[in-house]
Design a protein around this motif. Structure first.
Motif, PDB file in Angstrom:
ATOM      1  N   ASN A 103       1.050  -1.464   0.198  1.00 15.92           N
ATOM      2  CA  ASN A 103       0.071   0.276   0.264  1.00 15.92           C
ATOM      3  C   ASN A 103       0.854   2.008   0.103  1.00 15.92           C
ATOM      4  O   ASN A 103       0.211   2.478  -0.350  1.00 15.92           O
ATOM      5  N   TYR A 104       1.968   0.992   0.475  1.00 16.28           N
ATOM      6  CA  TYR A 104       3.240   2.745   0.479  1.00 16.28           C
ATOM      7  C   TYR A 104       3.815   2.290  -0.939  1.00 16.28           C
ATOM      8  O   TYR A 104       4.116   3.589  -1.793  1.00 16.28           O
ATOM      9  N   ILE A 105       3.651   1.385  -0.832  1.00 17.27           N
ATOM     10  CA  ILE A 105       4.537   1.478  -3.090  1.00 17.27           C
ATOM     11  C   ILE A 105       3.350   1.892  -3.705  1.00 17.27           C
ATOM     12  O   ILE A 105       3.777   2.528  -4.731  1.00 17.27           O
ATOM     13  N   LEU A 106       2.541   1.335  -4.037  1.00 15.34           N
ATOM     14  CA  LEU A 106       1.626   0.834  -4.900  1.00 15.34           C
ATOM     15  C   LEU A 106       0.047   1.428  -3.992  1.00 15.34           C
ATOM     16  O   LEU A 106      -0.551   1.053  -3.802  1.00 15.34           O
ATOM     17  N   PRO A 107       0.599   3.456  -3.875  1.00 18.88           N
ATOM     18  CA  PRO A 107      -0.932   3.836  -3.102  1.00 18.88           C
ATOM     19  C   PRO A 107      -2.240   3.928  -3.738  1.00 18.88           C
ATOM     20  O   PRO A 107      -2.090   4.687  -5.224  1.00 18.88           O
ATOM     21  N   GLY A 108      -3.349   3.297  -3.543  1.00 21.65           N
ATOM     22  CA  GLY A 108      -4.827   3.278  -4.016  1.00 21.65           C
ATOM     23  C   GLY A 108      -5.423   3.934  -2.985  1.00 21.65           C
ATOM     24  O   GLY A 108      -5.643   5.185  -2.452  1.00 21.65           O
ATOM     25  N   PRO A 109      -6.497   4.051  -3.549  1.00 28.98           N
ATOM     26  CA  PRO A 109      -7.549   5.238  -2.812  1.00 28.98           C
ATOM     27  C   PRO A 109      -7.786   4.294  -1.305  1.00 28.98           C
ATOM     28  O   PRO A 109      -7.194   3.479  -0.691  1.00 28.98           O
ATOM     29  N   THR A 110      -8.080   5.695  -0.479  1.00 31.85           N
ATOM     30  CA  THR A 110      -7.398   5.875   1.040  1.00 31.85           C
ATOM     31  C   THR A 110      -8.432   4.739   1.552  1.00 31.85           C
ATOM     32  O   THR A 110      -8.425   4.104   2.198  1.00 31.85           O
ATOM     33  N   TRP A 111     -10.055   5.023   0.699  1.00 30.39           N
ATOM     34  CA  TRP A 111     -11.123   3.137   1.446  1.00 30.39           C
ATOM     35  C   TRP A 111     -10.858   2.139   1.337  1.00 30.39           C
ATOM     36  O   TRP A 111     -10.571   1.641   2.288  1.00 30.39           O
ATOM     37  N   PHE A 112      -9.905   2.071   0.062  1.00 25.89           N
ATOM     38  CA  PHE A 112      -9.666   0.501  -0.179  1.00 25.89           C
ATOM     39  C   PHE A 112      -7.963   0.250   0.859  1.00 25.89           C
ATOM     40  O   PHE A 112      -8.063  -0.756   1.664  1.00 25.89           O
ATOM     41  N   THR A 113      -7.070   1.199   0.859  1.00 27.44           N
ATOM     42  CA  THR A 113      -5.842   1.708   1.793  1.00 27.44           C
ATOM     43  C   THR A 113      -6.683   0.946   3.409  1.00 27.44           C
ATOM     44  O   THR A 113      -5.962  -0.079   3.780  1.00 27.44           O
ATOM     45  N   ALA A 114      -7.828   1.523   3.761  1.00 26.33           N
ATOM     46  CA  ALA A 114      -8.145   1.323   5.174  1.00 26.33           C
ATOM     47  C   ALA A 114      -8.828   0.106   5.514  1.00 26.33           C
ATOM     48  O   ALA A 114      -7.847  -0.262   6.210  1.00 26.33           O
ATOM     49  N   LEU A 115      -9.624  -0.111   4.420  1.00 27.68           N
ATOM     50  CA  LEU A 115     -10.231  -1.679   4.277  1.00 27.68           C
ATOM     51  C   LEU A 115      -9.351  -2.405   4.046  1.00 27.68           C
ATOM     52  O   LEU A 115      -9.221  -3.982   5.434  1.00 27.68           O
ATOM     53  N   ASP A 116      -8.097  -2.454   3.096  1.00 22.76           N
ATOM     54  CA  ASP A 116      -7.225  -3.615   3.715  1.00 22.76           C
ATOM     55  C   ASP A 116      -6.565  -3.830   4.375  1.00 22.76           C
ATOM     56  O   ASP A 116      -5.984  -4.884   4.830  1.00 22.76           O
ATOM     57  N   ILE A 117      -6.514  -2.910   5.119  1.00 18.84           N
ATOM     58  CA  ILE A 117      -5.218  -3.381   6.345  1.00 18.84           C
ATOM     59  C   ILE A 117      -6.310  -3.658   7.548  1.00 18.84           C
ATOM     60  O   ILE A 117      -5.686  -4.136   8.662  1.00 18.84           O
ATOM     61  N   ILE A 118      -7.381  -2.790   7.787  1.00 22.61           N
ATOM     62  CA  ILE A 118      -8.234  -3.320   8.520  1.00 22.61           C
ATOM     63  C   ILE A 118      -8.971  -5.247   9.410  1.00 22.61           C
ATOM     64  O   ILE A 118      -9.194  -5.245   9.840  1.00 22.61           O
ATOM     65  N   VAL A 119      -9.185  -5.142   7.674  1.00 24.18           N
ATOM     66  CA  VAL A 119     -10.065  -6.421   7.418  1.00 24.18           C
ATOM     67  C   VAL A 119      -9.244  -7.299   6.894  1.00 24.18           C
ATOM     68  O   VAL A 119      -9.072  -8.398   7.188  1.00 24.18           O
ATOM     69  N   ALA A 120      -8.262  -7.334   6.193  1.00 28.17           N
ATOM     70  CA  ALA A 120      -8.245  -8.439   5.045  1.00 28.17           C
ATOM     71  C   ALA A 120      -6.374  -9.228   5.651  1.00 28.17           C
ATOM     72  O   ALA A 120      -5.916 -10.126   5.628  1.00 28.17           O
ATOM     73  N   TYR A 121      -6.028  -8.521   6.951  1.00 28.75           N
ATOM     74  CA  TYR A 121      -5.100  -9.791   7.583  1.00 28.75           C
ATOM     75  C   TYR A 121      -4.734  -9.824   8.695  1.00 28.75           C
ATOM     76  O   TYR A 121      -5.497 -11.512   9.012  1.00 28.75           O
ATOM     77  N   ILE A 122      -5.431  -9.361   9.952  1.00 26.30           N
ATOM     78  CA  ILE A 122      -5.077  -9.569  11.315  1.00 26.30           C
ATOM     79  C   ILE A 122      -6.990 -10.139  12.006  1.00 26.30           C
ATOM     80  O   ILE A 122      -6.593 -11.627  12.300  1.00 26.30           O
TER      81      ILE A 122
END
Length: 147
Positions: A103-122
């Motif tokens: 997400n740092y290398i390929l910055p997408g829209p803020t909504w995607f970054t937030a959704l990805d970091i908050i929901v997709a991993y932990i």
């Protein structure tokens, strides 16, 4: 098998298998939603076009991150002899670090970054750990009831 080797294998095999699923879903996304006139293997070109992409281009990256993490955590939990949730969460943390980096290398829209970091991993790692624990309980129950 030596306990230390099994613990290392749990993390490595969980991370590797989740990464394969992640990569496969990313590639499938590029086939289903091709980005016209962009070489998706060129990170600079991809970084330039990311802010212009609409929501459908982010479906497969999210699925890749979430399902790759879920599968990797589940596999790590299955391989781990005990402390299954710990090993699932270690794999989830590895995927989270990778996700932050991407997400740092390929910055997408803020909504995607937030959704990805908050929901997709932990949360997905936790779910994979829970699934591994339930599976181990089922196997143990079947063993105890067949004797």
């Amino acid at each position: 098998m030596y306990p230390v080797i099994r613990k290392i294998l749990a993390i490595v095999v969980g991370w590797f298998s989740g990464s394969i699923i992640n990569l496969g879903l990313i590639q499938l996304g590029h086939i289903i939603f091709p980005i016209k006139n962009v070489d998706t293997s060129d990170m600079d070109a991809l970084a330039q076009v990311m802010p212009t992409l609409t929501g459908e281009y982010f479906i497969f990256p999210f699925l890749a991150h979430a399902l790759g993490t879920l599968a990797g955590a589940l596999i790590a939990g299955i391989i781990a002899e005990n402390r299954k949730m710990t090993f699932a969460m270690i794999v989830g943390a590895l995927f989270l670090l990778g996700g932050i980096m991407v997400n740092y290398i390929l910055p997408g829209p803020t909504w995607f970054t937030a959704l990805d970091i908050i929901v997709a991993y932990i949360p997905m790692a936790w779910l994979g750990g829970k699934m591994a624990i339930k599976l181990a309980e089922k196997i143990k129950w079947k063993k105890n009831n067949t004797n």
